[in-house]
Design an enzyme around this catalytic site. Sequence first.
Site, short mmCIF file in Angstrom:
data_model
loop_
_atom_site.label_atom_id
_atom_site.label_comp_id
_atom_site.label_asym_id
_atom_site.label_seq_id
_atom_site.Cartn_x
_atom_site.Cartn_y
_atom_site.Cartn_z
N PRO A 237 -3.43 -51.14 55.92
CA PRO A 237 -4.63 -51.90 56.25
C PRO A 237 -5.89 -51.05 56.04
O PRO A 237 -5.95 -49.90 56.45
CB PRO A 237 -4.43 -52.24 57.73
CG PRO A 237 -2.95 -52.22 57.92
CD PRO A 237 -2.45 -51.14 57.01
N GLU A 238 -6.87 -51.66 55.38
CA GLU A 238 -8.13 -50.98 55.12
C GLU A 238 -9.21 -51.63 55.99
O GLU A 238 -8.92 -52.44 56.85
CB GLU A 238 -8.45 -51.02 53.63
CG GLU A 238 -7.37 -50.32 52.79
CD GLU A 238 -7.67 -50.30 51.30
OE1 GLU A 238 -8.85 -50.48 50.92
OE2 GLU A 238 -6.74 -50.09 50.51
#
Length: 289
Positions: free
Chosen positions: A2-3
């Site tokens: 996840p960014e």
Amino acid sequence: MPELPEVETTLRGIRGALQGARIRLVVRERRLRWRIPAGLERRVRGQTVAGMRRRGKYILLVLERGALLIHLGMSGSFRVLSGAPAPAAHDHYDLVTDAGRIVRYRDPRRFGCLLWCGGEPLQHPRLRGLGVEPVAPTDTVDTTDAIDTVDATARAAFDGDYLRRIAAGRRITVKQFLMDSRVVVGVGNIYASEALFAAAIDPRRACHRVSAARYQKLADATRAILRDAIRRGGSTIRDFAAADGQPGYFEQELKVYGREGAPCARCGRDIRRAVIGQRSTFYCPGCQR
């Protein structure tokens, strides 16, 4: 992994259940990236969530006394549940509200973390050295939801002059530079590839050989892409889904990432893949210089 858009989407997804609620913590597995501290359940029990923030890829739950620092790692996600469904194998902890709602953390690879901070959370060692925010809370889609999440360092302008100044004298590639969390937070592999394509910059170029004008294009492209990804709920790459269980849809908008051999939408040449810093990088040899 996840960014920034996925973390922002997750924060928005769990805020309604946790903001202003009294909570207790139920831990089933302490062995995450860093072991969940012994006695954390006692510290948290009965405290009210006074505020919720994002700093880089961290979610901060600010309590009456202290704060919880949460990172999703490579495969972490939350679900907001009603009732008390039985936990599955990779459901490692729950945040349970006084209204009976459960915010359940799932992490098959166990690279996420749940840490305690007794003082100012933005001065925690995991946060203190972070760079600027490319998308500040007031720069997100729903400004009515905005929370002040950034310290003085993060308030520095994310623009071409800033990037050019920090890049001076460095010999790493511009892709590695953009992904350095000490420079700018939250820009991981997917969005770095997309931003460099949008700015027409070759990801293999040395960062000190990019002009301030081209860095301005990169800053603008990075901000626009991250904002668009937040609107679309992030990207569904491998494990990510939002707190309501719905996948993100930005993957449908990717121009180069994961498209090796496909024609470039801009010039028609085949997208190529290179390995930079042990990460797959996708770019167009015709458009990016």
